[in-house]
Write an enzyme that holds these catalytic residues in place. Structure first.
Site, short mmCIF file in Angstrom:
data_model
loop_
_atom_site.label_atom_id
_atom_site.label_comp_id
_atom_site.label_asym_id
_atom_site.label_seq_id
_atom_site.Cartn_x
_atom_site.Cartn_y
_atom_site.Cartn_z
N ARG A 1 -3.69 13.56 22.50
CA ARG A 1 -2.56 12.90 21.08
C ARG A 1 -1.32 11.48 21.44
O ARG A 1 -1.00 11.40 23.04
CB ARG A 1 -1.54 13.60 20.31
CG ARG A 1 -2.19 14.44 19.99
CD ARG A 1 -0.89 15.09 19.23
NE ARG A 1 -1.18 17.63 19.33
CZ ARG A 1 -0.20 17.97 19.23
NH1 ARG A 1 0.88 17.62 18.70
NH2 ARG A 1 -0.90 19.28 19.07
N ASP B 1 2.24 9.19 20.36
CA ASP B 1 2.86 8.99 19.27
C ASP B 1 3.07 8.12 18.32
O ASP B 1 2.40 7.07 18.24
CB ASP B 1 4.56 9.32 19.85
CG ASP B 1 4.74 10.32 19.88
OD1 ASP B 1 4.20 12.09 19.53
OD2 ASP B 1 5.53 11.03 20.25
N ARG C 1 8.26 7.92 28.55
CA ARG C 1 9.69 7.56 27.60
C ARG C 1 10.84 8.05 28.31
O ARG C 1 11.55 7.06 28.33
CB ARG C 1 9.39 7.88 26.38
CG ARG C 1 8.46 6.64 25.50
CD ARG C 1 7.63 7.37 24.04
NE ARG C 1 9.18 7.66 23.59
CZ ARG C 1 10.05 8.03 22.17
NH1 ARG C 1 8.09 8.40 21.56
NH2 ARG C 1 10.52 7.72 21.16
#
Lengths: 250, 250
Positions: free
Chosen positions: A51, A53, A198
């Site tokens: 996936r 975000d 991140r």
């Protein structure tokens, strides 16, 4: 039925992430919608390497799906791009073995993170890089990088919401490159946990800003405590750049 | 009251152009709204170097306005950016003479036009460059450029809707640069008519594609007939890059 492997690029700005969510515009939904149209209404499900975000981009996301359609390999790109919205494009389509799996067969991934260093915001980069108007010593960042290369338990560097049990991952390289006012991080590894890139970026920026000494990294890793690492950098600078399949279809 | 000269950058994607139109989101409106807020509700009107169309971007649009506020010169940038939406940013603010006029004092402008050469569309450039998936011989374009440098009646190279009477303009330079899959045109001149840069680009692309011989340009100029030049290239590749003021405030 034959299995198609498909490389996809998308601008994540207007998507609520990759994965289907009821009532939301997601990348998976628009690709499945395009495929369903191409299959005259017969539902087609896709599987991605993983996936992304909301707000996160992809240059080389990889998906697979099964199809009875006898379209020549190279015509698939054209057929799908004609049905996809402007913020998603297929860049490569290829027939693959029936056992190829876009998620399970992944041998590694590359993510890039774009930081823009300037005092005032740039309207053209607002969705594509994260603004960093503070002091940043890139040589300090370069000193911190070697402490992150290798196999570690990255509990300190993933969201507290991470669901997987095993948080050991191997980072094979981290590069940092300056291009005008952009600072571009490239992270390669065998896999990345939720928010890991991140948080790695946020931590390296904290080092560059002087908030954190480079040689603190081993202690942060050892702590296995999310609160010890830096902030989670915003989504809009992040790109799933490339997915690697070393043992494709085996 | 003092006069402020302000350099502005904007992503034209979500604007119905620069100029105020009832019920539309325009660049002028959002800047005037920000200024009115800064002036505690007192209406402030701005004057720009010129308009830009819907979808057209600006790196260095210049505006002026009058203000009674005693904010230090360099703080204006910060104050305005805090009130402007993310797709507009002020890059420079400076006090100027009371007689400076952002439109009338212009001595020249630079526009750039970005063309992306690739077979399939790129989600990241869809609003910032014009896709050109056809054959393109850049050396043919370079042969055509000298025919356009100088002072000419550009009636053939402006929209039939152009309202000004005098269509004589002077182009001082046209450069074309290749950067990866981008082809970047830079046009400098003392002034540009409505759609002129987009028609110049469309015509040069027709030359590069082999639809038009480079040495046809003088005949197209002489014809003073819009139908003789190439197509109007789409707005999203166009940037008002820089506005020149040689005799500022005189």
């Amino acid at each position: 039925m034959k299995r198609m492997k498909c490389t996809v690029s998308y601008d994540g700005t207007s998507f609520a992430g990759y994965q289907v969510q009821p009532g939301k515009r997601t990348v998976q939904r628009v690709i499945e919608d395009a495929l369903t149209k191409l299959h005259k209404g017969a539902e087609v499900k896709i599987t991605a390497s993983g996936r992304t975000d909301a707000g996160v981009h992809a240059k080389g996301q990889v998906i697979h799906f099964d199809t009875p359609l006898e379209i020549p390999e190279d015509r698939w790109t054209i057929a799908l791009n004609a049905l996809l919205p402007a913020d998603v494009a297929v860049t490569r389509t290829e027939w693959t073995s029936d056992t190829f799996h876009a998620r399970f067969d992944t041998s590694g991934k590359e993510y890039r993170y774009f930081v823009q260093r300037r005092a005032q915001r740039d309207p053209f980069q607002r969705n594509y890089a994260s603004l960093y108007p503070y002091k940043l010593d890139v040589s300090a960042i370069r000193k911190a990088i070697p402490f992150l290369i290798g196999e570690f338990d990255f509990t300190s560097f993933c969201s507290a919401k991470t669901e997987v049990e095993d948080k050991v991952r191997r980072i094979t390289s981290i590069d940092v490159k300056e291009d005008g006012d952009l600072l571009i991080f490239s992270f390669k590894g065998n896999g990345f946990l939720y928010n890991m890139v991140r948080i790695l970026t946020g931590t390296l920026l904290a080092v560059g800003n002087g908030q954190l000494p480079a040689d603190e990294i081993p202690a942060i890793l050892a702590a296995k405590d999310r609160t010890k690492a830096g902030k989670t950098a915003p989504p809009q600078g992040l790109y799933l750049w490339k997915v690697f399949y070393e043992n494709e279809g085996k």
